[in-house]
Scaffold this motif. Structure first.
Motif, short mmCIF file in Angstrom:
data_model
loop_
_atom_site.label_atom_id
_atom_site.label_comp_id
_atom_site.label_asym_id
_atom_site.label_seq_id
_atom_site.Cartn_x
_atom_site.Cartn_y
_atom_site.Cartn_z
N PHE A 36 2.56 11.13 -1.32
CA PHE A 36 2.41 10.50 -2.64
C PHE A 36 2.14 11.63 -3.62
CE2 PHE A 36 -0.15 7.67 -5.67
CZ PHE A 36 0.98 7.09 -6.21
N GLY A 47 0.82 -1.21 0.00
CA GLY A 47 0.00 0.00 0.00
C GLY A 47 0.85 1.25 0.00
N TRP A 48 0.81 1.99 1.11
CA TRP A 48 1.54 3.25 1.21
C TRP A 48 2.94 3.06 1.78
CZ3 TRP A 48 -0.16 8.44 0.24
CH2 TRP A 48 -1.43 8.51 -0.35
N GLN A 49 3.26 1.88 2.26
CA GLN A 49 4.60 1.57 2.75
C GLN A 49 5.06 2.54 3.85
OE1 GLN A 49 7.13 1.21 -0.72
NE2 GLN A 49 6.23 -0.79 -1.19
N ARG A 63 5.82 9.50 -10.67
CA ARG A 63 5.21 9.33 -9.34
C ARG A 63 6.29 9.24 -8.27
NH1 ARG A 63 -0.21 7.85 -10.44
NH2 ARG A 63 -0.39 6.98 -12.52
N TYR A 64 6.01 9.94 -7.19
CA TYR A 64 6.93 9.98 -6.05
C TYR A 64 6.20 9.39 -4.85
CZ TYR A 64 9.41 12.03 -2.07
OH TYR A 64 10.08 12.22 -0.88
N LEU A 65 6.86 8.46 -4.17
CA LEU A 65 6.32 7.96 -2.90
C LEU A 65 7.44 8.09 -1.89
CD1 LEU A 65 4.01 6.45 -1.38
CD2 LEU A 65 5.06 4.31 -2.11
N THR A 94 -3.44 1.04 -5.31
CA THR A 94 -2.55 1.34 -4.19
C THR A 94 -1.24 1.95 -4.71
OG1 THR A 94 -1.08 -0.56 -3.92
CG2 THR A 94 -3.38 -0.88 -3.28
N PHE A 139 3.40 1.94 -8.39
CA PHE A 139 4.85 2.12 -8.40
C PHE A 139 5.55 0.92 -9.03
CE2 PHE A 139 8.43 4.20 -6.26
CZ PHE A 139 7.95 5.49 -6.34
N GLY A 169 14.58 5.27 -6.68
CA GLY A 169 13.91 4.55 -5.61
C GLY A 169 12.63 5.23 -5.20
N SER A 170 12.62 6.56 -5.20
CA SER A 170 11.38 7.21 -4.78
C SER A 170 10.59 7.74 -5.97
CB SER A 170 11.66 8.34 -3.79
OG SER A 170 12.55 9.26 -4.38
N LEU A 171 11.10 7.55 -7.21
CA LEU A 171 10.40 8.08 -8.38
C LEU A 171 10.28 7.01 -9.46
CD1 LEU A 171 9.44 11.05 -9.22
CD2 LEU A 171 11.33 10.95 -10.81
N VAL A 172 9.11 6.90 -10.07
CA VAL A 172 8.94 6.02 -11.24
C VAL A 172 8.21 6.79 -12.33
CG1 VAL A 172 8.97 3.79 -10.05
CG2 VAL A 172 6.82 5.06 -10.24
#
Lengths: 280, 243
Positions: free
Chosen positions: A209, A202-204, A243-245, B223, B228, A229-232
């Motif tokens: 986000f 999920g949101w890890q 997307r950034y998480l 999600t 991702f 790692g934080s961007l795809v």
């Protein structure tokens, strides 16, 4: 399909909450973009259009003096960028969605970009306070040869003060249409306290986000190495999506600023100057 | 185990048997519920391959949690409610509405890989609809680009397979596909795979029921991690599964 929840909410809306709407129309006149129509109802407005850069792009700040949104609020923004006009719209600060016991707030933005026109839509981050309930929809209608660049920055809770998003729920949706046909319907959502927030699927356990969309970027050069790692990245129907998480909305913004520069250079435009209001 | 529901179940099964030939219906449903036949859903992993590469999925439990968390979120908010809406619209012969929901579903596939999977398997499924004479000209004209979900819904509605059975068939094909991918990627043994399937099957009814409650403004939620992983998978250097 009739939903009891929806009925309950609509009756809530009638009872409490502020309604506000804003209607803007931009036109290109003698190679300059002007704010031709500026109507508002309630506490949502723009004061004036200005031209901070040496180009024909018209900048406006979307102001919402209450500074936050509570349950039952209903904010509608309607922007029309006519043929050949170029516009940048941003907000002076984060959009705070406050806790609400029952009623949802609804924020809806309808952005129409005419032929050969362009819109840069950069609302600052939305902070979902724990216990907030909201539905946000941004619809972007692209005409022939219209271009747009935008982002969606979501922050869960207020990590600085140790507040996790333990109650409430939100859905934040961005829809792109090309000539009226829906080509991308992208929804992010969370429910307070849900296992999804901490789960690896999920949101890890991340609080931020963020998504960046551009109609111009096709792919990035291989030497472009963002915070790996934080961007795809992906691209669907002519819409480039990054997307950034992670944990830092500032980090997301700074990566997205670099992407915005690429978007601008592909349009043959000057490197953008980040709106001064972002620094305050 | 209590039996009052079994009586209803037997009753409805009896009615089904009177009204239709249940072997025929079940056979038609099984025909399209296998991930390997007929449409090749087996060549995609919906981001599971990246989840394994990143170490997010590394054993039986984490595989189960990933599959349940990711698939059930997406199935609940996207595949199942849209399958239901397309099924009902097709039963009403409202092809315009079928086209609207089909386009909605495609627009909700949020990465290039997920969208390609939907449309490539949809195109393969379309051939079955043609083969079976289901794709009548009215429908052909309205739909240029058919999603796999829409094809599945149209197929089941055409054969008058019960809606809930249709949803079970669809969920099964996705579950079997994901578990088969996990067996290859993690890797897991066959019995571990069976254990995961057994647990997932127990949750199918509640998944279907919750999908019926999803309102229009809740459609399409996925999600962050699955989105991702699917994005990242498009860039992986070597892959077992297609992108």
């Amino acid at each position: 399909m009739v939903s009891l929840i929806a009925l309950e909410e609509s009756s809530d809306l009638a009872k409490i909450g502020w309604s506000a709407s804003l209607d803007l129309l931009f036109e290109s006149r003698r190679n300059k973009t002007v704010l031709r129509r500026n109507r508002h109802m309630g506490p949502l407005r723009v004061q004036r259009a200005f031209y901070p850069a040496d180009d024909n792009r018209c900048h406006v700040y979307l102001l919402h003096p209450p500074g936050g949104v509570v349950g039952g609020d209903c904010l509608n923004t309607n922007v029309r960028v006519e043929s050949g006009a170029n516009v940048l719209i941003t907000t002076p600060g984060a959009n705070k969605i406050y806790r609400s016991d029952r009623a949802h707030s609804r924020i809806s933005s309808l952005l129409s970009i005419g032929p050969h026109a362009s819109l840069e839509w950069f609302p600052q981050e939305t902070i979902y306070f724990s216990g907030s309930r909201s539905r946000t929809v941004t619809e972007i209608n692209l005409d022939k040869d219209a271009h747009g660049v935008t982002w969606d920055l979501l922050c869960l809770g207020r990590p600085v003060s140790g507040e996790k998003f333990s109650e409430g729920n939100f859905i934040q949706r961005t829809i792109f249409y090309r000539n009226g046909r829906p080509i991308l319907n992208d929804a992010s959502a969370a429910t307070g306290g849900d296992v999804m927030l901490d789960a690896i699927w999920g949101w890890q356990e991340q609080d931020v986000f963020a998504t960046f969309y551009s109609t111009r970027i096709e792919k990035l050069d291989s030497d472009w190495a963002p915070a790996l790692g934080s961007l795809v990245l992906t691209r669907v129907e002519g819409i480039f999506i990054a997307r950034y998480l992670g944990r830092s909305v500032q980090e997301a913004k700074s990566i997205f600023y670099d992407l915005w520069c690429i978007h601008r250079s592909l349009a043959g435009e000057a490197k953008p100057v980040a709106p001064r209001i972002w620094n305050t | 185990m209590c039996f009052p529901n079994m009586r209803d179940f037997n009753l409805s099964l009896g009615l089904t048997l009177i009204m239709h030939n249940s072997g025929f219906l079940l056979g038609q449903l099984l025909r399209v519920s296998s991930p390997s036949l007929p449409v090749g859903g087996f060549s995609y992993s919906q981001g599971l391959e990246t989840a394994v590469l990143n170490g997010w999925v590394h054993d039986e439990l984490s595989a189960y949690e990933w599959i349940k968390g990711v698939s059930y979120t997406t199935l609940r908010h996207t595949d199942l409610p849209l399958l239901t809406r397309i099924y009902l619209a097709f039963r009403e012969q409202d092809f315009q509405q079928v086209a609207v929901w089909n386009q909605r579903l495609v627009s909700m596939r949020e990465t290039a890989e997920l969208r390609k999977e939907e449309l490539i398997t949809g195109a393969a499924f379309r051939k079955i609809l043609q083969l079976d004479g289901i794709l009548v000209s009215d429908l052909r004209d309205t739909l240029s680009e058919l999603s796999a979900v829409a094809c599945f819904a149209i197929y089941c509605a055409h054969y008058r397979i019960e809606l809930k059975d249709s949803l079970c068939g669809y969920i099964w094909s996705r579950m079997e596909n994901s578990v088969a991918a996990a067996i290859k990627l993690v890797p897991l043994g066959q019995s571990a795979g069976q254990k995961i399937l057994a647990t997932l099957v127990c949750e199918m009814d509640s998944l279907i029921d919750s999908s019926f409650l999803v309102t229009e403004d809740e459609l399409g939620v996925s999600t962050p991690a699955s989105t991702f992983a699917s994005c990242a998978h498009e860039k992986e250097y070597s892959r077992l599964f297609r992108s």
